[in-house]
Scaffold this motif. Structure first.
Motif, PDB file in Angstrom:
ATOM      1  N   SER A  29       0.994  -1.287   0.052  1.00  0.00           N
ATOM      2  CA  SER A  29      -0.163  -0.062   0.092  1.00  0.00           C
ATOM      3  C   SER A  29       0.901   1.372  -0.129  1.00  0.00           C
ATOM      4  O   SER A  29       0.411   2.400  -0.708  1.00  0.00           O
ATOM      5  CB  SER A  29      -0.807   0.074   1.211  1.00  0.00           C
ATOM      6  OG  SER A  29      -2.042  -1.016   1.086  1.00  0.00           O
ATOM      7  N   PHE A 191      -7.749 -10.209  11.556  1.00  0.00           N
ATOM      8  CA  PHE A 191      -7.293 -10.025   9.958  1.00  0.00           C
ATOM      9  C   PHE A 191      -6.895 -11.539   9.666  1.00  0.00           C
ATOM     10  O   PHE A 191      -6.329 -12.192  10.478  1.00  0.00           O
ATOM     11  CB  PHE A 191      -6.420  -9.013   9.867  1.00  0.00           C
ATOM     12  CG  PHE A 191      -7.145  -7.545   9.928  1.00  0.00           C
ATOM     13  CD1 PHE A 191      -7.515  -6.782   8.945  1.00  0.00           C
ATOM     14  CD2 PHE A 191      -7.215  -6.972  11.156  1.00  0.00           C
ATOM     15  CE1 PHE A 191      -8.018  -5.600   9.082  1.00  0.00           C
ATOM     16  CE2 PHE A 191      -7.706  -5.793  11.386  1.00  0.00           C
ATOM     17  CZ  PHE A 191      -8.339  -5.183  10.319  1.00  0.00           C
ATOM     18  N   GLY A 219     -11.678  -8.152   9.489  1.00  0.00           N
ATOM     19  CA  GLY A 219     -11.336  -7.289   8.877  1.00  0.00           C
ATOM     20  C   GLY A 219     -10.508  -7.724   7.544  1.00  0.00           C
ATOM     21  O   GLY A 219     -10.103  -8.755   7.368  1.00  0.00           O
ATOM     22  N   LYS A 220     -10.522  -6.676   6.703  1.00  0.00           N
ATOM     23  CA  LYS A 220      -9.669  -6.941   5.520  1.00  0.00           C
ATOM     24  C   LYS A 220      -8.389  -6.312   5.534  1.00  0.00           C
ATOM     25  O   LYS A 220      -8.435  -5.168   6.048  1.00  0.00           O
ATOM     26  CB  LYS A 220     -10.456  -6.328   4.095  1.00  0.00           C
ATOM     27  CG  LYS A 220     -11.996  -6.930   4.129  1.00  0.00           C
ATOM     28  CD  LYS A 220     -12.587  -6.077   2.904  1.00  0.00           C
ATOM     29  CE  LYS A 220     -14.211  -6.443   2.624  1.00  0.00           C
ATOM     30  NZ  LYS A 220     -14.883  -5.683   1.736  1.00  0.00           N
ATOM     31  N   SER A 222      -6.670  -4.646   3.375  1.00  0.00           N
ATOM     32  CA  SER A 222      -6.580  -3.284   2.721  1.00  0.00           C
ATOM     33  C   SER A 222      -7.147  -2.244   3.626  1.00  0.00           C
ATOM     34  O   SER A 222      -6.909  -1.000   3.646  1.00  0.00           O
ATOM     35  CB  SER A 222      -7.509  -3.505   1.411  1.00  0.00           C
ATOM     36  OG  SER A 222      -8.880  -3.556   1.854  1.00  0.00           O
ATOM     37  N   GLU A 223      -8.012  -2.672   4.693  1.00  0.00           N
ATOM     38  CA  GLU A 223      -8.523  -1.775   5.713  1.00  0.00           C
ATOM     39  C   GLU A 223      -7.584  -1.284   6.688  1.00  0.00           C
ATOM     40  O   GLU A 223      -7.515   0.056   7.132  1.00  0.00           O
ATOM     41  CB  GLU A 223      -9.794  -2.182   6.273  1.00  0.00           C
ATOM     42  CG  GLU A 223     -10.937  -2.357   5.364  1.00  0.00           C
ATOM     43  CD  GLU A 223     -11.812  -3.321   5.846  1.00  0.00           C
ATOM     44  OE1 GLU A 223     -13.193  -2.930   5.319  1.00  0.00           O
ATOM     45  OE2 GLU A 223     -11.953  -4.105   6.707  1.00  0.00           O
ATOM     46  N   LEU A 224      -6.743  -2.226   7.058  1.00  0.00           N
ATOM     47  CA  LEU A 224      -5.541  -2.009   7.987  1.00  0.00           C
ATOM     48  C   LEU A 224      -4.411  -1.173   7.414  1.00  0.00           C
ATOM     49  O   LEU A 224      -4.068  -0.205   7.923  1.00  0.00           O
ATOM     50  CB  LEU A 224      -5.020  -3.359   8.370  1.00  0.00           C
ATOM     51  CG  LEU A 224      -4.201  -3.155   9.767  1.00  0.00           C
ATOM     52  CD1 LEU A 224      -4.998  -2.806  10.786  1.00  0.00           C
ATOM     53  CD2 LEU A 224      -3.515  -4.569  10.051  1.00  0.00           C
ATOM     54  N   GLY A 226      -4.743   0.564   4.896  1.00  0.00           N
ATOM     55  CA  GLY A 226      -5.214   2.385   4.671  1.00  0.00           C
ATOM     56  C   GLY A 226      -4.945   3.101   5.747  1.00  0.00           C
ATOM     57  O   GLY A 226      -4.655   4.256   5.817  1.00  0.00           O
ATOM     58  N   ALA A 227      -5.187   2.541   7.071  1.00  0.00           N
ATOM     59  CA  ALA A 227      -4.839   3.371   8.186  1.00  0.00           C
ATOM     60  C   ALA A 227      -3.286   3.651   8.414  1.00  0.00           C
ATOM     61  O   ALA A 227      -3.017   4.693   8.618  1.00  0.00           O
ATOM     62  CB  ALA A 227      -5.213   2.400   9.569  1.00  0.00           C
ATOM     63  N   VAL A 246      -8.195  -0.441  14.454  1.00  0.00           N
ATOM     64  CA  VAL A 246      -8.983  -0.845  13.441  1.00  0.00           C
ATOM     65  C   VAL A 246      -9.507  -2.181  13.826  1.00  0.00           C
ATOM     66  O   VAL A 246      -8.744  -3.251  13.382  1.00  0.00           O
ATOM     67  CB  VAL A 246      -7.783  -1.058  12.516  1.00  0.00           C
ATOM     68  CG1 VAL A 246      -8.601  -1.107  11.051  1.00  0.00           C
ATOM     69  CG2 VAL A 246      -7.156   0.398  12.250  1.00  0.00           C
ATOM     70  N   GLY A 248     -13.309  -2.948  13.651  1.00  0.00           N
ATOM     71  CA  GLY A 248     -14.634  -3.293  13.499  1.00  0.00           C
ATOM     72  C   GLY A 248     -15.545  -2.886  14.648  1.00  0.00           C
ATOM     73  O   GLY A 248     -16.866  -3.210  14.945  1.00  0.00           O
TER      74      GLY A 248
END
Length: 255
Positions: A29, A191, A219-220, A222-224, A226-227, A246, A248
């Protein structure tokens, strides 16, 4: 433009434990956001795989094959790679767990978990901060866990190290703020990673997780990631000493 930039173009980032799960997602990322990335992990084959993924995005990737506890070797290799460049971002992601009950924990297990999860994060943060101090800028991100905030079935030693990372983050932020170094942490819940793979194959265990999670899902990665991009970028410039859970919504409960 009022919206701050999430770009990391021309930034140099270092990620430990960068070949699997959370570390790999963060490293890739960062590259997607424009950063060059130094990857630290033990497997040469996996390092080369992630390196190719990053280079396919148009960013540069460098590898250091090492156990995260081998501080001197990592610092020596990092010096060679950085070599006049500005070190912008350091992510302490490498970690491990041995799920022993408190009555069964051995001294060997204790030393292994504490050294990998906590001691390495401190001394590598110290190394990064010395580089960042010279530039009067930098971002350090520690990967903690909801287990550092809430009692869980993760094992007491793991939980202690993740709690220590949260407190370390606060203290380092206080000390290094005068150098314009931001120090923050991320506290994930569940995750899909190597540490959780077997657990997430147990349907009863998964249902217990979901019962504790307001968003009712795992969780995904990608969501982690992003943080992490947020904290590493201009968008996170006024955040320091914080742990971004992160999870949920898991930590809103008082478990």
């Amino acid at each position: 433009m009022f919206l701050p930039s999430f770009e990391l173009t021309n930034k140099l980032a270092v990620v430990t434990g960068a070949t699997k799960g959370i570390g790999k997602a963060i490293a890739v990322s960062f590259a997607e956001a424009g950063a060059d990335v130094v990857l630290i992990a033990r497997s040469e084959e996996q390092l080369e795989e992630v390196k190719r993924s990053i280079e396919s995005l148009g960013s540069k990737a460098f590898t250091i094959q090492a156990d995260v506890n081998d501080y001197d070797y990592i610092m020596e290799k990092a010096d060679t790679i950085i070599d006049g460049r500005q070190l912008d971002i350091w992510v302490n992601n490498a970690g491990m767990n041995i799920r022993s009950e408190a009555l069964e924990v051995t001294e060997k297990e204790w030393d292994q978990i504490v050294s990998t999860n906590m001691k390495s994060a401190f001394f590598l943060s110290q190394y990064a901060a010395k580089k960042m101090k010279d530039n009067q800028a930098g971002k350090i991100i520690n990967i903690s866990s909801v287990g550092g905030h809430t009692a869980l079935r993760t094992g007491v030693v793991y939980a202690m190290t993740k709690s220590a990372l949260i407190q370390m983050t606060k203290n380092l932020a206080m000390e290094w703020g005068k150098y314009n170094i931001n120090v923050n942490a991320i506290g994930p819940w569940y995750f899909p990673t190597a540490l959780t793979e077997k657990l997430l194959q147990d349907e009863d265990y998964v249902q217990d997780i979901l019962a504790r999670t307001p968003l009712k899902r795992i969780g995904k990665l990608s969501e982690l990631a992003g943080a992490a991009v947020f904290l590493a970028s201009e968008a996170g410039d006024y955040m320091t000493g914080q742990t971004l859970f992160v999870d949920g919504g898991m930590t809103i409960y008082g478990f």
